[in-house]
Design an enzyme around this catalytic site. Structure first.
Site, PDB file in Angstrom:
ATOM      1  N   GLN A   1      33.589  48.333  45.523  1.00 25.42           N
ATOM      2  CA  GLN A   1      34.968  48.059  45.030  1.00 25.42           C
ATOM      3  C   GLN A   1      35.714  49.359  44.798  1.00 25.42           C
ATOM      4  O   GLN A   1      36.960  49.384  45.070  1.00 25.42           O
ATOM      5  CB  GLN A   1      34.840  47.314  43.624  1.00 25.42           C
ATOM      6  CG  GLN A   1      35.222  45.672  43.884  1.00 25.42           C
ATOM      7  CD  GLN A   1      34.939  44.898  42.690  1.00 25.42           C
ATOM      8  OE1 GLN A   1      34.810  45.703  41.515  1.00 25.42           O
ATOM      9  NE2 GLN A   1      35.327  43.783  42.589  1.00 25.42           N
TER      10      GLN A   1
ATOM     11  N   ASP B   1      37.769  50.354  48.077  1.00 25.66           N
ATOM     12  CA  ASP B   1      38.452  49.177  48.720  1.00 25.66           C
ATOM     13  C   ASP B   1      39.951  49.662  48.775  1.00 25.66           C
ATOM     14  O   ASP B   1      40.836  49.253  47.847  1.00 25.66           O
ATOM     15  CB  ASP B   1      38.222  47.954  47.850  1.00 25.66           C
ATOM     16  CG  ASP B   1      39.040  46.833  48.469  1.00 25.66           C
ATOM     17  OD1 ASP B   1      39.552  47.020  49.521  1.00 25.66           O
ATOM     18  OD2 ASP B   1      38.590  45.623  48.075  1.00 25.66           O
TER      19      ASP B   1
ATOM     20  N   TYR C   1      37.178  36.154  52.973  1.00 18.88           N
ATOM     21  CA  TYR C   1      38.302  35.908  53.936  1.00 18.88           C
ATOM     22  C   TYR C   1      38.416  34.593  54.264  1.00 18.88           C
ATOM     23  O   TYR C   1      37.728  33.805  54.364  1.00 18.88           O
ATOM     24  CB  TYR C   1      38.192  36.878  55.206  1.00 18.88           C
ATOM     25  CG  TYR C   1      38.313  38.468  54.727  1.00 18.88           C
ATOM     26  CD1 TYR C   1      39.357  38.925  54.486  1.00 18.88           C
ATOM     27  CD2 TYR C   1      37.232  39.174  54.784  1.00 18.88           C
ATOM     28  CE1 TYR C   1      39.592  40.488  54.312  1.00 18.88           C
ATOM     29  CE2 TYR C   1      37.155  40.745  54.814  1.00 18.88           C
ATOM     30  CZ  TYR C   1      38.582  41.076  54.200  1.00 18.88           C
ATOM     31  OH  TYR C   1      38.708  42.538  53.968  1.00 18.88           O
TER      32      TYR C   1
ATOM     33  N   SER D   1      42.437  46.654  49.068  1.00 18.85           N
ATOM     34  CA  SER D   1      42.803  46.043  47.940  1.00 18.85           C
ATOM     35  C   SER D   1      43.975  46.881  47.113  1.00 18.85           C
ATOM     36  O   SER D   1      44.954  46.443  46.601  1.00 18.85           O
ATOM     37  CB  SER D   1      41.722  45.769  46.827  1.00 18.85           C
ATOM     38  OG  SER D   1      41.078  44.654  47.299  1.00 18.85           O
TER      39      SER D   1
ATOM     40  N   ARG E   1      33.466  43.976  51.243  1.00 15.08           N
ATOM     41  CA  ARG E   1      34.358  43.575  50.025  1.00 15.08           C
ATOM     42  C   ARG E   1      33.144  43.082  49.065  1.00 15.08           C
ATOM     43  O   ARG E   1      33.071  41.989  48.654  1.00 15.08           O
ATOM     44  CB  ARG E   1      35.326  42.530  50.244  1.00 15.08           C
ATOM     45  CG  ARG E   1      36.512  42.620  51.083  1.00 15.08           C
ATOM     46  CD  ARG E   1      37.336  43.820  50.979  1.00 15.08           C
ATOM     47  NE  ARG E   1      38.583  43.804  50.624  1.00 15.08           N
ATOM     48  CZ  ARG E   1      39.841  43.146  50.729  1.00 15.08           C
ATOM     49  NH1 ARG E   1      39.727  42.416  51.584  1.00 15.08           N
ATOM     50  NH2 ARG E   1      40.948  43.428  50.256  1.00 15.08           N
TER      51      ARG E   1
END
Ligand code: NAD
Length: 376
Positions: A127, A130, A227, A133, A122
């Site tokens: 990004q 991802d 996390y 997400s 992450r």
């Protein structure tokens, strides 16, 4: 690079791993894309759309599998598919390696390179890849819509000639990507929203969306990579107590709390459900990892004393057009990392490839998964 996309076979799976927009980009970058007939139909893309984007279409699965340098899919392909791939083929999909590590055996036996999209770090650079997400954003949004459909009341406050109707109270448990999207959606619909998380950093994000943050004093369970980490029974007890109190006034609870590789924490107990008003609704997004509500049953609607509890395990697939579009963009960004000038180039000094490649040349190459397999 020859990239292959098959039709997803799971009954509730409407998504496709690559959409025509991405095929066009991959072909322009020097790759070839092959697609199984009808693979994109449920996500709104016909074979003709794919052909126009530059893909070759075939209904011959075996032939497609032989062609693949890269096989990309939403879900982990079954063992039969894996056994028909050439040695060294790269499989890029959601492989559930922490939840079902034993299923990685087929990648080892068939000498395949397994890329788990869940294990992409992450980081800011990653990004664009991802997938977690992307899918969590969709699930968080859809969870609120599902709740509104099941609730016997409206979310916004309404002032009418017949008097004022107060806004619904929504409690969101777990303020990661899905939780924050659920908060934003419920707020847009006019609900009064409270959010809870055991990472203190989530507080700022929750408040910035106009919701109240429920906080446990002196608790901050932030672990590696942003996390949450597992917390002790004492903290869990305080969390359950706080949530039981809040549940009594909530019309709707949406739970999204997860700790990667662990059973989802039980945060809404039977007592909490029994404290809720009749007609209240719980949408539990942690259903595929055991659920956050003690009474949840994956993909079933449970009616407990007039409180409805629903734990859908694949909500993103119910919005297949946008889910596929986001997934496809993420996978395309990853494919660009795999190739240099259209030819395969596996550079394990790259942290994204290193983190997400969990099996290669007949071996598991991720320490965490090795540990899980050794103790199971
Ligand atoms: P997730 O799906 O693993 O978990 C959802 C939420 O549940 C998390 O916010 C977690 O803190 C919470 N949770 C876990 N145990 C709990 C408990 N006992 N009680 C209450 N809440 C509990 O999380 P996610 O949505 O994948 O996001 C994880 C983190 O990664 C977040 O900090 C998020 O902001 C971050 N993130 C970073 C990037 C990036 O930098 N590229 C991208 C996405 C997410």
């Amino acid at each position: 690079m020859q990239i292959v996309v098959l039709k997803e076979l799971a009954a509730d799976e409407n998504r496709v791993a690559l959409v025509p927009e991405s095929v066009k980009k991959l072909v322009a970058a020097g790759n070839k894309v092959f697609l199984e007939t009808g693979a994109g139909l449920l996500a709104g893309a016909s074979d003709i759309d794919y052909e126009q984007a530059g893909a070759e279409i075939s209904s011959n699965r075996e032939e497609l599998l032989h062609k693949a340098d890269v096989l990309t899919a939403i879900n982990r392909p079954d063992e039969e598919v894996l056994s028909k791939l050439k040695k060294g083929t790269i499989v890029v999909a959601l492989l559930r390696p922490l939840d079902e590590p034993e299923k990685l055996q087929a990648f080892i036996e068939n000498d395949l390179t397994a890329i788990s999209l869940e294990m992409i770090p992450r980081t800011t650079r990653a990004q664009a890849m991802d997938v977690l997400s992307s899918m969590a954003t969709i699930a968080g949004y859809k969870a609120v819509l599902l709740a509104t459909e099941k609730l016997p009341r409206m979310l916004p406050m309404m002032t009418t000639a017949a008097g004022t109707i107060p806004p619904a109270r929504v409690l969101i448990v777990g303020a990661g990507v899905a939780g924050l999207q659920a908060i934003a959606t419920a707020r847009r619909l006019g609900a009064v929203v409270e959010g809870f998380d055991i990472r203190a950093a989530a507080g700022e994000a929750v408040r910035s969306l106009g919701a109240k943050f429920l906080e446990l004093e002196n608790v901050n369970a932030e672990g590696e990579g942003g996390y949450a980490k597992e917390v002790g029974e004492e903290v869990m007890e305080s969390a359950r107590e706080l949530l039981t109190k809040t549940a009594a006034n909530a019309d709707c609870i949406i739970t999204t709390a997860q700790v990667p590789g662990k059973r989802a924490p039980i945060l809404i107990t039977k007592d909490a459900v029994e404290a809720m008003k009749r007609g209240s609704t719980i949408i539990d997004l942690a259903g595929s990892n055991g659920g956050n509500c003690e009474l949840s049953k994956p993909n079933e609607i449970v009616n407990h004393n007039g409180v409805f509890i629903y734990a859908p395990t694949n909500l993103a697939a119910t919005i297949p057009v946008h889910a596929s579009q986001l997934f496809s963009r993420n996978v395309t960004a990853f494919c660009n990392l795999l190739a240099k000038d259209g030819a395969l180039n596996l550079d394990f000094s790259d942290d994204i490839l290193n983190g997400s490649c969990i099996a290669h040349r007949g071996e598991i190459r991720n320490e965490r998964i090795k540990e899980i397999l050794a103790v199971s």
